[in-house]
Design a protein around this motif. Sequence first.
Motif: not given
Length: 435
Positions: A32-49
């Motif tokens: 999702d390009g939020d600066g937080l890598g997928d491996e540690c991002d609890p919502d990797m696509d930033n869709d609220g789920l």
Amino acid sequence: MTNDQTDSDGDEHGDACDNCPSTPNLTQRDADGDGLGDECDPDMDNDGLANGGDNCPDVVNADQADSDGDGVGDACDNCPSVANVGQADADQDLVGDACDTDTDTDSDSIQDNLDNCPSIANSDQKDTDSDGSGDACDTDADGDGILNTNDNCPLVPNGGQADSDGDGVGDDCEGDYDNDGVPDGTDNCPKNAQVFTTEFKRVMIIPLEAPDDGPNCNWQFLAGRTGFFQRDEGDTSAAVGDVSLGSVDYEGTFTIESTDDDFVGFVFSFQDNRKFYMVNFKEADQQLSTPAISDQGLHLKLVESSTGPDLDLQYGIYNSATSPGQVTLLWQDKSVRWKPNTFYHWKVLHRPNIGLIHFTMYENGKFLSTSGNIYNSRLKGGRLGPYSYSQRRILWVYLKYSCNEKVPQAIYDDLPPALQAQVEVEDGTYQPSGV
């Protein structure tokens, strides 16, 4: 800038530049390009789920639609109408094996039963009015009752056809032709509301040789999603995005931080792991233990492999000459070679509608080589990405793809008259943005 070399998670990325400093994530993928890598991002696509409850964890789909009930959301299901929980995709064309027909009449990378214009090449599948008929074969693309040929905003419904300044462009699309909110001057694809910038988000790593026990390529994603780093020497592979385009300008810059002598390059019009165009750059002449011989220099090739990734395709890619049933050499320049710690910028123009490919390479901002106008109509669109063969320490940056149906004057002048009649000339001087 810091001298602190701390690497808390031991993933070869220092804490100062690691997008998951406490969780190993060698690839640094950030969907999702939020600066937080997928491996540690609890919502990797930033869709609220949260990922664990999201049936498309790396694709935005708040509605969680799942037509075939296989647990994979429609937005990321490679067979949304056929249950296939495993998502097997042997040829890596983004269509699952369970529904893959491999029948593509117009050679645009979209199989006929999924193609909204099955007999007219339109790899981008634009369908402005969502009526099931792609813009390329829809006489009223925006569905406003006015035929495209008479519509001053063919992609924006405007029955009134207001045109205050009388320039032939309707007020409703003045300065933003596709009405996507991005001004035409900064829009990579001003006639495609679905694409407006370069982003390599859902990247597929494509092996292009037979699996073995050797090292696999180590593709690492750079922040901004327009670059990659290849740290280690490994298998032949490409990192291919999910955006499919037809007429395109594709460019980027790479540098090699080592003294190895293997291949670096890119692929375009990538349709599956058997069909694509590629440009590769070799540092020196070399021969494998097989009859495969590679000349130094630049090579433009058409890959149409009868086998897919195996030893024969690997050797066909390596070999400079045409390898029947695998790879066709379209052009080469043996007078040049890559040098380490040198910046190379390329630009390739692909105009599938007239079968035109034109490739240019620059070295440290100065002209190095050009293919001139090459004609090949086998593949008429597809995906894009960088490529490497057994080469390490490659940095690709400033990757950019832009929709473009016109051709620069100099290239136009070299076209046969019959092809000149089918294209328009673009304004300005032909100059890649990175030079």
